[in-house]
Design a protein around this motif. Structure first.
Motif, short mmCIF file in Angstrom:
data_model
loop_
_atom_site.label_atom_id
_atom_site.label_comp_id
_atom_site.label_asym_id
_atom_site.label_seq_id
_atom_site.Cartn_x
_atom_site.Cartn_y
_atom_site.Cartn_z
N GLU A 362 95.45 52.05 108.22
CA GLU A 362 95.78 53.45 108.00
C GLU A 362 97.24 53.55 107.57
O GLU A 362 98.13 53.05 108.25
N THR A 363 97.48 54.17 106.43
CA THR A 363 98.85 54.25 105.91
C THR A 363 99.52 55.58 106.20
O THR A 363 100.73 55.72 106.00
N THR A 364 98.76 56.58 106.65
CA THR A 364 99.36 57.88 106.94
C THR A 364 100.03 57.85 108.31
O THR A 364 99.64 57.09 109.20
N VAL A 389 101.23 64.99 102.78
CA VAL A 389 100.89 64.00 103.79
C VAL A 389 102.04 63.01 103.92
O VAL A 389 102.70 62.67 102.93
N VAL A 391 103.33 59.24 104.73
CA VAL A 391 102.79 57.88 104.69
C VAL A 391 103.86 56.89 105.13
O VAL A 391 105.06 57.12 104.92
N ARG A 392 103.40 55.80 105.73
CA ARG A 392 104.31 54.75 106.16
C ARG A 392 104.57 53.81 104.98
O ARG A 392 103.67 53.14 104.49
N THR A 393 105.81 53.78 104.52
CA THR A 393 106.16 53.02 103.31
C THR A 393 105.81 51.55 103.44
O THR A 393 105.22 50.95 102.53
N VAL A 396 102.06 50.92 103.09
CA VAL A 396 101.58 51.05 101.72
C VAL A 396 101.92 49.79 100.92
O VAL A 396 101.09 49.27 100.17
N SER A 434 93.15 55.94 96.04
CA SER A 434 94.42 55.96 96.77
C SER A 434 95.47 56.75 96.01
O SER A 434 95.50 56.73 94.77
N HIS A 436 98.44 55.93 95.74
CA HIS A 436 99.49 54.99 95.37
C HIS A 436 99.05 54.17 94.14
O HIS A 436 98.00 53.52 94.15
#
Length: 752
Positions: A362-364, A389, A391-393, A396, A434, A436
């Motif tokens: 999970e990247t959020t 949202v 997100v955790r850099t 990602v 995604s 990204h």
């Protein structure tokens, strides 16, 4: 605050800018020159930027750098160039020369915007000569500043610097890495940074190949001597060199020659970094070992690779989530896998487990206080259709890296990867949506590799392959139709094309699998599998992409006409857009072409219904040359792969006038394609072509008489035209005609 205000001044000739330059620049320079003497600077084993104390000289340097970038070249060049000359006098104090070199190095980013190519070339020669005159100066801090400026010089002006200039400075740089030449660790560190900048930005890979042995010898010696800050950069230099020269034949040989010297040092560094918790050195050391090993080949690397894998297995359980070394760990796994191939299988389960966890994580970020966002560099806010949202850099980046690494492993292991295809597809398909770009891109690129793995592993049984292919095609079409980034649309089109190639290949005929890629597809050697509905979905997808591209181009040109003002930025944007559009259209043509190559006449019903009229329209003279080139590409593939004799009768009526017109077009690439198409038309359907033979010969003669263009590969359009003439004369009996009324026009004797 001052530099922020400077950016608001749009006119480079305003009095305000002149005021800032004349008043503030001398103040900053005076502060820079007052560099405090630092006892022990030369012997220090700590990088300058790691020292926490900040003095007036550092503050002034930063301020001056920002002001130069804010004001720009026009407002600063006159004053700055004079200041360089004054500061870099041979009889100046070391502080003045040091200031001048740091100033010069920082100004490189501004000076690269010199518009005149002649002036820029002269500036590059002048700056390079000035800097090189100080790299052997007796004072260590001047040498350090000189190598700083030289590194910036190569980073910013790499497009203008020639291979000859690189060859002139490289020997001096490598000599300066020697501890007897530069006893100071800090100076040698600046030398290494400069070397890395040259390697990373060098426009001439051949120069790097030529000096690879000498670079490796110098860096290896630096690794042996140390200290730690030198060893960290030494490892980075080897990684940069390996990435630049590649691990193939030429680059791999150079790395292989130094394997016995390098590997023990690198393994010792790994052990030291692991024991002392030095994550950056540990991670880069792992990647460097794997790169050198991959380049050296399986026979050389095998025992060290197994030892390294066992170490990595135990190490990965010790690394915490978010550890800097984790990304290097995964890269090292992949390089070892690519080197060992089938011998890597005992470790594959563990590696794939880690990679799939990274892909599906999970990247959020939940429960983030909005007031903390400005101070949280590890959190990024993205605007989606459903809202904003967090997100955790790091997550990602790890996810994107894991997607890329899975693709690379599947590419190298191929049929051996098949047990992991299903789990990988389940993990990657959701990432096609995604937010990204990198994640979407690597997910698309991985899809054909999964198809190839399944096709080779299950051949000759195609039942499972067809289920997977049908699903992947549907997901890629959906991703392409919803994608807004041109580069990623092209990535999706290319992925779709390779899905067809690998699915249509009769892999059973290629056993044992000694080649990784199948031979060029033709209707005769391909297994057809697309249904009528699938062909329609694919052609409709291509239609949507082309329509959107043409609409974007029309809007851009309309906006330019409405504003009535076109500046340099607009011209640059237009050139970039034109290049992207041409690439996109080429990828659409390639997609249609691969369906024609693999399915031949089975595709023609859908093609005639959806594309034929549009292609013929785009080939007319009133259309843009880019559109005409696209249309002729498609016409060429239809003639070569998509027609029976009966179908060719009507098709030739539509396209032969367009091809004859294109053969004498002013654009050489259009002439090239049209001449090739005419030759193929005579070759594949000679009886249908015969009514067009005489006009074709005369037109081809005119094409040959036009000669070659300076900007085309030598003889391309002319060679195709001559070849087409030969094909027509060979396939058409009775040509040239004896009937006086049908005789060939005057240019034709040129061919004889």
């Amino acid at each position: 605050n001052l530099t922020k205000q400077l950016r608001k001044l749009k006119d480079p000739n305003t009095k305000e800018k002149g005021y800032f330059v004349s008043r503030l620049f001398p103040i900053c320079l005076n502060l820079m020159i007052n560099i405090p003497e630092e006892i022990g600077w030369e012997q220090s084993q700590v990088p300058e930027e790691s020292v926490e104390s900040v003095n007036d000289s550092d503050v002034a340097e930063t301020a001056l750098d920002r002001m130069c970038k804010s004001l720009g070249l026009t407002a600063t060049w006159g004053v700055v160039s004079l200041q360089f000359t004054q500061l870099l006098q041979i009889n100046s104090s070391w502080q003045s020369i040091h200031t001048g070199l740091r100033y010069l190095g920082n100004y490189m980013e501004v000076s690269k915007s010199i518009n005149s190519k002649k002036q820029l070339k002269e500036h590059v020669i002048d700056m390079g000569t000035r800097i090189m005159s100080f790299v052997s100066h007796p004072h260590p801090r001047i040498r350090a500043a000189a190598f700083y400026a030289l590194g910036q010089f190569f980073s910013m002006h790499y497009e203008t610097i020639t291979a000859i200039q690189i060859q002139q400075v490289l020997p001096q740089i490598l000599q300066s890495l020697n501890v007897t030449v530069n006893p100071s660790p800090r100076v040698r560190r600046y030398v290494l940074v400069c070397l890395i900048n040259i390697i990373d930005s060098s426009p001439a890979v051949s120069v790097m190949n030529k000096y690879t042995g000498e670079i490796l010898e110098a860096v290896t010696s630096a690794l042996e001597v140390g200290p730690l800050m030198i060893q960290e950069l030494g490892v980075s230099a080897i990684i940069s060199l390996a990435e630049t020269i590649g691990t193939g034949a030429s680059g791999g040989n150079a790395l292989r020659d130094h394997y016995d010297t390098l590997m023990p040092i690198l393994k010792s560094l790994l052990s030291y970094a692991h024991t002392h918790g030095l994550e950056s050195l540990l991670g880069q050391g792992m990647e460097c070992c794997a790169m050198v090993g991959e380049a050296s080949g399986k026979n050389k690397f095998y025992s060290d690779a197994l030892e390294m894998m066992n170490s990595l297995v135990s190490m990965q359980s010790e690394l915490e989530d978010g550890s800097e070394a984790r990304k290097y760990l995964m890269k090292a796994w992949v390089r070892i896998a690519r080197c060992l191939e089938a011998d890597f299988l005992p470790f594959l389960d563990l590696v794939m487990g880690q990679l799939l966890v990274a892909i599906t994580q999970e990247t959020t970020a939940d429960n983030i206080d909005p007031e903390e966002l400005e101070t949280r560099s590890d959190i990024q806010m993205l605007e989606l259709e459903t809202g904003w949202v967090a997100v955790r850099t790091a997550a990602v980046e790890e996810q994107a890296s894991a997607c890329q690494l899975v693709m690379l492993i599947a590419d190298r292991l191929q049929e051996h990867f098949s047990p992991y295809v299903e789990a990988t597809v389940r993990a990657l398909v959701p990432l096609l949506e995604s937010p990204h770009d990198d994640v979407r891109s690597y997910s698309m690129v991985a899809m054909p590799e999964l198809i190839r793995s399944t096709a080779k592993a299950t051949s000759p049984d195609r039942s499972g392959l067809m289920v997977l292919t049908d699903y992947v095609i549907g997901q890629l079409i959906k991703a392409i139709e919803t994608e807004s980034t041109i580069e990623l649309i092209m990535t999706g089109l290319q992925a779709l094309r390779y899905v067809f190639v690998y699915s249509c290949t009769n892999w059973e005929l290629l056993r044992p699998f000694t080649i990784s890629s199948p031979p060029k597809c033709t209707p005769e050697n391909s297994i057809t599998f697309l249904t009528h509905d699938q062909m329609r979905s694919i052609t409709q997808c291509a239609t949507i992409v082309l329509r959107d591209s043409l609409q974007r181009r029309a809007v851009l040109r309309a906006e330019a006409q409405v504003t009535g003002h076109v500046d340099d930025d607009d011209i640059a944007d237009e050139a970039i857009f034109q290049h992207e559009s041409m690439e996109l259209h080429f990828n659409i043509a390639e997609l249609l072409g691969i369906i024609l190559r693999t399915h031949g006449i089975l595709f023609m019903e859908v093609f005639q219904e959806v594309w034929h009229e549009a292609v013929c329209t785009m080939a007319h003279l009133h259309c843009l040359k880019e559109d005409r080139q696209f249309a002729y590409f498609v016409i060429s593939d239809v003639i070569e792969f998509g027609l029976t004799d009966d179908m060719a009768v009507e098709y030739y009526k539509s396209v032969m006038p367009l091809l004859l017109e294109g053969c004498v077009a002013p654009e050489p690439n259009i002439r090239q394609t049209c001449a090739y198409s005419i030759g193929i038309g005579a070759e594949t359907h000679p009886q249908v072509f015969r009514p067009y033979a005489l006009d074709s010969l005369n037109t081809l003669a005119a094409c040959i008489a036009m000669g070659e263009s300076e900007d085309e590969p030598r003889g391309t359009s002319t060679d195709n035209a001559v070849s087409a003439v030969g094909t027509i004369l060979e396939r058409m009996e009775g040509l040239p005609p004896n009937n006086e009324n049908d005789r060939l026009t005057d240019p034709f004797p040129y061919i004889w």
